[in-house]
Design an enzyme around this catalytic site. Structure first.
Site, short mmCIF file in Angstrom:
data_model
loop_
_atom_site.label_atom_id
_atom_site.label_comp_id
_atom_site.label_asym_id
_atom_site.label_seq_id
_atom_site.Cartn_x
_atom_site.Cartn_y
_atom_site.Cartn_z
CD GLU A 101 71.41 -66.11 -4.24
OE1 GLU A 101 71.94 -65.43 -5.12
OE2 GLU A 101 71.37 -67.34 -4.28
CD GLU A 120 66.71 -67.06 -7.88
OE1 GLU A 120 67.61 -67.79 -8.33
OE2 GLU A 120 66.91 -65.93 -7.43
#
Ligand code: GAL
Length: 984
Positions: free
Chosen positions: A424, A502
């Site tokens: 991220e 995820e």
């Protein structure tokens, strides 16, 4: 003096990164008791801190490795300098999810920068070898300045990565003084904004390494497997010339030579076959643990050893509820054993390289590893990504330093099959720099970077938390095009395999739909699997003022910014007790699919590399949950990714009861991670169901002074309330729709926030009004309107009470309808969907033992019931509860046919015309909702029983998508018939 703390450079004075190797070179562990003194700024205790003659005897003692915020260390400038760990103020562990806990002012950090001066006085053993010596730190958070015997060696950032100094010239015979200044914040912190606790300190091993003359400081093993010939090729390069020996393969060759080793068994997570050997260089013998395997990307698929693999993975942070990321090897091993037992075959080391021993254990036990670099710049999102390091060349060397240290350290591990550049951190040219370096240095593994929508520096297309529908579209290569990418980028991305970085956010009660995600991941070879978020809750064991232990989360710390409870989102509770999500994961990840056809069972081998020969198969025949017969199943060879149909015995069943067959697959022999008999998969199939018994004629009611008598019950003739049943006093039953909201009910950042809708409409505060009550000849009928204050809509229910047979059972016919428009007025734009629909009853606290015939043994919800099996179970009321560290709905059992609550001398049996759900607690849903920690829940003195006609699924909306509509409580009319039978 402290300029380095604010330097975007990665460090100074360090040795080049190299492989982490097990060798016979002499090592002196410097772990143990050190001294520490904390100071409020980077200047620490002053320039003299490294002076070998400094008297530090009045400094605190600290164990190394550890994080000082989790140890009892004095904070001299705090209002309360000494508090027992973990402190719950700004001087303790701090948790943020995406925010930087300091201003975005790169590369600077505030002057308020807690700094720990560490000192260790150690004796160099008299027999310490002459020659070169290195000092290695396996991990220091966040920045360390190192002195030995008063000499400055250098400094380093990159918390979860090793660094070394050459100390040959500084080491002395006898007494040595190592002084390490560790800063809580540094420029490096801008690259370490992972969603986790900020935990400063020397938290991994410190070692002194003697480097033998002519030894191999670094070596590279390249062990490929050719699936066509089942053969291996091997080449070991080393920084010094040496000889490679692998006795089992008859190999004895010099370094730097390519050799064919003939037929070998490949390494895979299913067959972690290591060929043990040695590399002898000069006076050093390096242990080799060689696994032959080749990773490739071909035709939009990821192949290992020529065949596709499906990663059934979890995201793992290093966490211990007392020691943070200072894990011992036993804990690492425990994680791996627990993963293997839950059918996990892969781990993403979110979001940093783990302790090197963990990677070695993955080689040994067999887990595919996506190793992620210690790199996340998430907090720049609050600056609109302005100044984000990947876009700023000044940071590229620090980024590369991290990737280099990861790749060099673990390049020889067969388990590592993918390098993940970062988490991220949005876009930037920095990714190309990292990717090109990896391509030149270690091209044998593909690279993952999830967050740049162009995916130009990733060998995988990847996402987080897609809905089931979105994932399905990806499987068909029909996903929508991301914004802001070129045609070429989009075409390339579309050709890539998909790795789900995820999914299934395991926060609180949940996640739901694990089995459905798995089914989709198994449906297309574009998928190479995924990683559930996440393995373990990051909670710390803390104590209340009166000494009661509880699991502390970010919100328990008096500090801003604060990521609150988002650190509690694991499949294991912080102390590694499995949450129900763990069992659900094991069932969803089962490597054998078991389905039934007429007279046979179909066994699908979902392994990628092995047959089913390591498993034993058996069946059990049960009549209404009681074992009638059992036996073994002989199963012929089933190659990977294929299936076989195996005949079942001809079962002799009838329609007097429910007959079920259960087939299960267990380990046939002991393994290093579980004993023979450990179940890896099971499935059940109903063979026959009883014909529903017709109700007998209703018995006439009797009214006397005490009320209306219906079978074993007495009702108040004006309020229609049940007064007692077979002498047992009851509260209720009342129509009931509330559950203590789960984390997932709250959604994330205003998205999917059902609790807001429920609270705005008062669903948690339903009122009831009797519309009519009629005492007939053979039935009492009570019609009720239930609705929340301020709202015009309602539930209309009819309770019809009667008895039949010999009058020892009370029967309730319940009919419920939704009346009016169920919108959240005054907002008016949300449909109101109920948490559940059923009854609530209260009874004496003595009824605290429960037996049921239904799904068990654990809790189950409509979208999380794969692990539950039909059977007869027993439990105390206390054991029915799942102690989620943040109290919320839990403990509901599904598909119940018969429920018995027992006191020492009485019982109450509840049955129904169709399976129902129940929960029994010592507190109400309202109390459960209000509790902040499990210890807030106190025995109310009653047992509160809820019976469900419908109960909303759990989902994973706390970070994931909204709950699929089919798991909501639909607003259709419902009926149910319950029977209540008091007994001895
Ligand atoms: C992801 C992130 C994880 C964690 C998760 C939510 O976006 O990569 O570190 O924050 O969301 O719990």
């Amino acid at each position: 003096m402290t300029a380095y703390v604010q330097s975007p450079a990665p460090g100074e004075g360090r040795e080049p990164a190299r492989a982490d190797a097990v060798t016979d070179a002499v090592v002196l562990s410097l772990n143990g008791t050190w001294r520490i003194r904390l100071s409020p700024t980077a200047a620490g205790t002053g320039d003299g801190f490294a002076d070998p003659d400094l008297d530090a005897s009045d400094w605190d003692e600290i164990r190394v490795p550890s994080h000082w915020v989790l140890e009892d260390v004095t904070v001299p400038w705090a209002a309360e300098p000494r508090m027992s760990a973990p402190r719950r103020d700004e001087h303790g562990p701090l948790y943020t999810n995406t925010a930087f806990p300091f201003p975005i002012d790169p590369p600077h950090v505030p002057d308020e920068n807690p700094t720990g001066d560490y000192r260790l006085v150690f004796e160099l053993p008299a027999e310490w070898p002459a020659g070169r010596t290195l000092l290695r730190f396996q991990g220091v958070d966040s920045c360390a300045l190192v002195h030995l015997n008063g000499e400055r060696l250098g400094w380093s950032t990159g918390s979860r990565l090793p660094f070394e100094f050459d100390v040959t010239a500084h080491l002395r015979p006898g007494r040595n003084v190592l002084a390490v200044r560790v800063h809580r914040w540094s420029a490096g912190s801008y690259l370490e904004d992972q969603d986790m606790w900020w935990l400063p300190g020397i938290f991994r091993d410190v070692e002194l390494l003697a480097r033998p003359a002519g030894g191999a400081d670094d070596h590279v093993v390249r062990a490929d497997f050719d699936p066509l010939w089942h053969s291996g090729t091997l080449r070991v390069d080393a920084s010094a010339p040496g000889v490679v020996r692998v006795p089992e393969l008859g190999v004895e060759v010099p370094t730097g030579v390519d050799i064919r080793v003939g037929e070998v068994e490949p390494w895979s997570a299913e067959t972690p076959r290591l060929y043990r050997g040695t590399l002898t260089a000069g006076d050093e013998v390096v242990q080799l643990a060689i696994g032959f395997r080749t990773v490739s990307i071909d035709g939009g698929r990821m192949l290992v050893n020529g065949a596709p693999v499906l990663l059934r993975g979890v995201n793992r942070h290093e966490h211990d509820p007392e020691r943070g990321r200072a894990l011992d090897v036993e804990t690492m091993r425990r994680d791996i054993v627990m993963m293997k037992r839950a059918n996990v075959n892969a781990v993403r080391t979110s979001h940093y390289p783990p302790h090197p021993e963990f990677v070695r254990l993955c080689d040994e036990y067999g887990l595919w590893v996506v190793e992620e670099c210690d790199l996340e710049t998430h907090g720049f999102i609050y600056a609109g990504w302005e100044g984000n390091p990947p876009t700023e060349p000044v940071w590229h060397e620090a980024m590369l330093d991290r990737v280099r240290r990861m790749v060099e350290r673990d390049k020889n591990s067969p388990s590592v099959i993918v390098w993940s550049l970062a988490n991220e951190s949005w876009r930037g040219d920095g990714w190309r720099v990292l990717r090109e370096w990896i391509r030149d240095r270690n091209p044998s593994r593909p690279v993952l970077y999830e967050r740049d929508p162009s995916y130009r520096d990733s060998d995988f297309y990847s996402l987080m938390y897609p809905s089931l529908d979105a994932l399905e579209a990806i499987g068909h290569r029909e996903e929508p095009r991301p914004d802001d990418v070129t045609d070429d980028e989009d075409a390339r991305r579309r050709s890539l395999p998909f790795l789900l970085a995820e999914y299934a956010h395991a926060m609180g009660n949940g996640p739901g739909s694990l089995d459905e995600y798995q089914r989709i991941l198994e449906s297309s070879d574009r998928f190479c699997g995924g990683f559930v978020w996440e393995w373990i809750d990051h909670g710390f064991t803390a104590r209340t003022d009166d000494g009661t232990p509880f699991t502390m989360h970010g919100g328990d710390v008096d500090y801003r910014p604060n990521g609150g409870r988002y650190c509690l989102d694991g499949l294991l509770f912080a102390d590694r007790t499995p949450s129900p999500g763990y069992a659900e994961l094991a069932a969803a990840f089962a490597p054998v699919g078991i389905t039934f056809t007429r007279g046979s069972v179909v066994l699908a081998n979902k392994h990628d590399a092995i047959g089913l020969g390591h498993l034993a198969f058996s069946w059990r025949l049960e009549r209404d949950g009681a074992l009638v017969d059992s036996g073994d199943l002989a199963v012929a060879a089933v190659p990977p990714r294929s299936q076989i149909s195996v005949p079942l015995p001809a079962f002799d069943t009838d329609d007097s009861a429910e007959w079920w067959v259960t087939v299960s697959a267990t380990l046939a022999t002991d393994t290093v991670w579980a004993d023979a008999g450990h179940e890896v998969a099971f499935a059940q199939h109903r063979l026959s169901a009883p014909t529903p018994a017709l109700a007998g004629p209703r018995r006439p009611l009797r009214t006397d002074g005490s009320g209306v008598r219906i079978g074993p019950a007495v009702f108040d003739s004006t309020s229609g309330r049940m007064l007692e049943l077979g002498g047992i006093r009851f509260d209720g039953p009342l129509l009931d729709v509330w559950r203590a909201p789960t984390e997932n009910d709250r959604g994330q950042g205003g998205r999917n926030d059902l609790v807001r809708v429920w609270k705005a409409t008062g669903i948690d505060r339903m009122t009831h009004r009797i519309r009519s009550l009629s005492v007939g000849d053979d039935a009492l009928e009570v019609r009720v309107r239930s609705s929340p204050a301020t709202q015009p809509f309602a539930l209309g229910s009819t309770f019809t009470w009667w008895s039949d047979g010999d009058g020892d059972e009370l029967v309730l016919d319940l009919a419920v309808e939704f009346e009016g428009a169920w919108h959240d007025t005054p907002y008016g734009h949300h449909d109101v969907t109920l948490p559940r629909l059923g009854l609530r009853l209260g009874l004496d606290r003595a009824f605290d033992a429960v037996e049921w015939f239904g799904l068990g043994p654990g809790e189950a919800y409509v979208d999380s019931r794969t692990a539950a099996r039909l059977g007869r179970f027993g439990s105390s009321v206390d054991e029915l509860q799942t102690p989620y560290p943040v109290p919320q709905e839990n403990g509901t059992r599904l598909e119940v046919r018969e429920l018995t609550l027992r006191s020492a001398d009485r019982s109450l049996v509840v049955t129904a015309d169709r399976p129902f759900g129940f929960a029994a607690r010592r507190w109400t849903a309202e109390t459960l909702e209000q509790a902040r920690h499990p210890h807030d829940l106190r025995d109310s003195g009653r047992i509160h029983l809820t019976l469900d006609l419908a109960h909303r699924g759990v989902g994973s909306a706390s970070v994931g998508p909204a709950l699929p509509e089919r798991y909501a409580v639909s607003r259709e009319p419902r009926t149910a018939r319950f029977r209540f039978r008091p007994g001895p």
